[in-house]
Design a protein around this motif. Structure first.
Motif, PDB file in Angstrom:
ATOM      1  N   THR A 170       0.825  -1.204   0.000  1.00 40.06           N
ATOM      2  CA  THR A 170       0.000   0.000   0.000  1.00 40.06           C
ATOM      3  C   THR A 170       0.861   1.256   0.000  1.00 40.06           C
ATOM      4  O   THR A 170       0.981   1.952   1.014  1.00 40.06           O
ATOM      5  CB  THR A 170      -0.959   0.005   1.207  1.00 40.06           C
ATOM      6  OG1 THR A 170      -1.624  -1.249   1.283  1.00 40.06           O
ATOM      7  CG2 THR A 170      -2.015   1.094   1.056  1.00 40.06           C
ATOM      8  N   GLU A 171       1.507   1.514  -1.133  1.00 35.34           N
ATOM      9  CA  GLU A 171       2.220   2.784  -1.292  1.00 35.34           C
ATOM     10  C   GLU A 171       1.323   3.730  -2.089  1.00 35.34           C
ATOM     11  O   GLU A 171       0.138   3.447  -2.282  1.00 35.34           O
ATOM     12  CB  GLU A 171       3.596   2.558  -1.933  1.00 35.34           C
ATOM     13  CG  GLU A 171       3.616   1.613  -3.110  1.00 35.34           C
ATOM     14  CD  GLU A 171       2.937   2.191  -4.319  1.00 35.34           C
ATOM     15  OE1 GLU A 171       3.415   3.218  -4.825  1.00 35.34           O
ATOM     16  OE2 GLU A 171       1.937   1.628  -4.779  1.00 35.34           O
ATOM     17  N   LEU A 172       1.846   4.844  -2.560  1.00 37.22           N
ATOM     18  CA  LEU A 172       0.997   5.882  -3.130  1.00 37.22           C
ATOM     19  C   LEU A 172       0.231   5.423  -4.366  1.00 37.22           C
ATOM     20  O   LEU A 172      -0.954   5.738  -4.519  1.00 37.22           O
ATOM     21  CB  LEU A 172       1.850   7.109  -3.477  1.00 37.22           C
ATOM     22  CG  LEU A 172       2.295   7.968  -2.290  1.00 37.22           C
ATOM     23  CD1 LEU A 172       3.255   9.062  -2.745  1.00 37.22           C
ATOM     24  CD2 LEU A 172       1.092   8.583  -1.578  1.00 37.22           C
ATOM     25  N   THR A 173       0.871   4.687  -5.255  1.00 40.28           N
ATOM     26  CA  THR A 173       0.188   4.269  -6.478  1.00 40.28           C
ATOM     27  C   THR A 173      -0.928   3.276  -6.178  1.00 40.28           C
ATOM     28  O   THR A 173      -2.032   3.358  -6.739  1.00 40.28           O
ATOM     29  CB  THR A 173       1.190   3.649  -7.468  1.00 40.28           C
ATOM     30  OG1 THR A 173       2.225   4.604  -7.740  1.00 40.28           O
ATOM     31  CG2 THR A 173       0.514   3.260  -8.772  1.00 40.28           C
ATOM     32  N   PHE A 174      -0.657   2.337  -5.279  1.00 38.20           N
ATOM     33  CA  PHE A 174      -1.690   1.375  -4.888  1.00 38.20           C
ATOM     34  C   PHE A 174      -2.847   2.098  -4.212  1.00 38.20           C
ATOM     35  O   PHE A 174      -4.021   1.803  -4.446  1.00 38.20           O
ATOM     36  CB  PHE A 174      -1.101   0.324  -3.945  1.00 38.20           C
ATOM     37  CG  PHE A 174      -2.057  -0.766  -3.566  1.00 38.20           C
ATOM     38  CD1 PHE A 174      -2.180  -1.911  -4.350  1.00 38.20           C
ATOM     39  CD2 PHE A 174      -2.844  -0.661  -2.429  1.00 38.20           C
ATOM     40  CE1 PHE A 174      -3.062  -2.925  -4.004  1.00 38.20           C
ATOM     41  CE2 PHE A 174      -3.723  -1.659  -2.070  1.00 38.20           C
ATOM     42  CZ  PHE A 174      -3.837  -2.800  -2.861  1.00 38.20           C
ATOM     43  N   TYR A 175      -2.503   3.066  -3.353  1.00 35.92           N
ATOM     44  CA  TYR A 175      -3.530   3.871  -2.681  1.00 35.92           C
ATOM     45  C   TYR A 175      -4.410   4.580  -3.700  1.00 35.92           C
ATOM     46  O   TYR A 175      -5.646   4.569  -3.592  1.00 35.92           O
ATOM     47  CB  TYR A 175      -2.860   4.892  -1.770  1.00 35.92           C
ATOM     48  CG  TYR A 175      -3.783   5.989  -1.278  1.00 35.92           C
ATOM     49  CD1 TYR A 175      -4.502   5.850  -0.102  1.00 35.92           C
ATOM     50  CD2 TYR A 175      -3.931   7.173  -2.006  1.00 35.92           C
ATOM     51  CE1 TYR A 175      -5.353   6.851   0.343  1.00 35.92           C
ATOM     52  CE2 TYR A 175      -4.783   8.177  -1.570  1.00 35.92           C
ATOM     53  CZ  TYR A 175      -5.496   8.013  -0.395  1.00 35.92           C
ATOM     54  OH  TYR A 175      -6.349   8.996   0.030  1.00 35.92           O
ATOM     55  N   ALA A 176      -3.789   5.201  -4.701  1.00 34.12           N
ATOM     56  CA  ALA A 176      -4.557   5.954  -5.698  1.00 34.12           C
ATOM     57  C   ALA A 176      -5.522   5.039  -6.435  1.00 34.12           C
ATOM     58  O   ALA A 176      -6.686   5.400  -6.664  1.00 34.12           O
ATOM     59  CB  ALA A 176      -3.607   6.631  -6.682  1.00 34.12           C
ATOM     60  N   GLN A 177      -5.064   3.867  -6.801  1.00 34.69           N
ATOM     61  CA  GLN A 177      -5.919   2.931  -7.525  1.00 34.69           C
ATOM     62  C   GLN A 177      -7.089   2.475  -6.658  1.00 34.69           C
ATOM     63  O   GLN A 177      -8.243   2.476  -7.094  1.00 34.69           O
ATOM     64  CB  GLN A 177      -5.108   1.728  -7.991  1.00 34.69           C
ATOM     65  CG  GLN A 177      -5.907   0.718  -8.808  1.00 34.69           C
ATOM     66  CD  GLN A 177      -5.081  -0.503  -9.154  1.00 34.69           C
ATOM     67  OE1 GLN A 177      -4.371  -1.055  -8.312  1.00 34.69           O
ATOM     68  NE2 GLN A 177      -5.163  -0.927 -10.404  1.00 34.69           N
ATOM     69  N   GLN A 178      -6.793   2.089  -5.419  1.00 35.77           N
ATOM     70  CA  GLN A 178      -7.828   1.552  -4.544  1.00 35.77           C
ATOM     71  C   GLN A 178      -8.844   2.610  -4.140  1.00 35.77           C
ATOM     72  O   GLN A 178     -10.056   2.403  -4.244  1.00 35.77           O
ATOM     73  CB  GLN A 178      -7.199   0.939  -3.290  1.00 35.77           C
ATOM     74  CG  GLN A 178      -8.200   0.348  -2.308  1.00 35.77           C
ATOM     75  CD  GLN A 178      -7.528  -0.302  -1.109  1.00 35.77           C
ATOM     76  OE1 GLN A 178      -6.314  -0.452  -1.076  1.00 35.77           O
ATOM     77  NE2 GLN A 178      -8.319  -0.682  -0.134  1.00 35.77           N
TER      78      GLN A 178
END
Length: 253
Positions: A195-203
């Motif tokens: 759960t870094e920034l890119t994963f956060y943005a997608q989720q």
């Protein structure tokens, strides 16, 4: 479409807006998408920082091996290392570390996925840093090595006390680019659900249907992070600059 930044103040469970989210914080026990964003930012910084440590240590070792005049087999190993990690796409390397290494080597079966991503990203970047370290050492005048030998240093001591300190001061500018690259490349961790920034943005973009606000916020944090890294490295470069140094054009030792 009007932007709605209150999306970050929504509770992650019931989607209600938490008062004071951008101020002193919401009621105890609530968790907002802003909290998730800050946690993801921390994960991004952690992955990048740990990967940079791995890259610097491995890169310095491999780069040094490639300049040892009396050990051609170590030079060949260093060359193979650089070519191996430089010619396999980063995403493929991350998947190899995550899916293949724990199966082939059972000792890694319980290794946290964060550590596997750090190993993959760090070793990928080490190949680039190794090339820079090699170039930095070979840019030094031959007299630097001879001076160490004249003082009675062993080869290891000559590298430790004479060549590597000078080489790293010379290669700070390209290291700045690699540090910023490793920060941006940390987004590859989303491929294994860290759960870094890119994963956060997608989720969160999918959960809230406010992708514009979410991706703008994440982009802004990447820019802020990269700018901070640039400023820190610029300070280090200014302090580490070797006055009057001119790299050798001979390239030999």
């Amino acid at each position: 479409m009007a932007l709605d930044w209150q999306v970050f103040c929504q509770d992650t469970i019931d989607r209600t807006v938490v008062p004071g989210c951008f101020g002193t914080g919401g009621p105890t026990g609530t968790e907002t998408y802003l909290d998730w964003l800050l946690q993801a930012w921390g994960q991004t910084a952690l992955v990048a920082a740990l990967s940079l440590v791995v890259a610097l240590v491995a890169g310095a070792l491999i780069g040094t091996m490639r300049t040892l005049p009396a050990s051609p087999w170590l030079t060949r190993i260093g060359n193979w290392w650089v070519e191996l990690f430089r010619n396999i796409p980063l995403l493929v390397q991350i998947f190899l570390w995550y899916h293949v290494v724990p199966v082939v080597f059972p000792a890694f079966a319980d290794t946290p996925k964060l550590a596997l991503v750090v190993a993959g990203l760090g070793l990928f970047t080490s190949a680039r840093i190794a090339e820079q370290v090699r170039a930095g050492i070979q840019s030094l005048p031959r007299g630097q090595r001879y001076a160490g030998m004249a003082l009675g240093f062993t080869t290891a001591q000559t590298y430790r006390y004479v060549l590597l300190p000078m080489a790293f001061r010379i290669i700070v500018p390209p290291l700045t680019s690699e540090t910023m690259n490793i920060l941006k490349n940390s987004s590859i961790a989303f491929a294994v659900s860290i759960t870094e920034l890119t994963f956060y943005a997608q989720q969160v973009g999918e959960e809230t249907a406010r992708g514009i606000e979410v991706y703008l916020a994440v982009t802004g944090l990447y820019i802020v992070s990269a700018f901070a890294v640039n400023r820190v490295m610029a300070f280090i470069e200014k302090r580490a600059r070797v006055p009057g140094f001119v790299a050798s054009t001979g390239g030999g030792h």
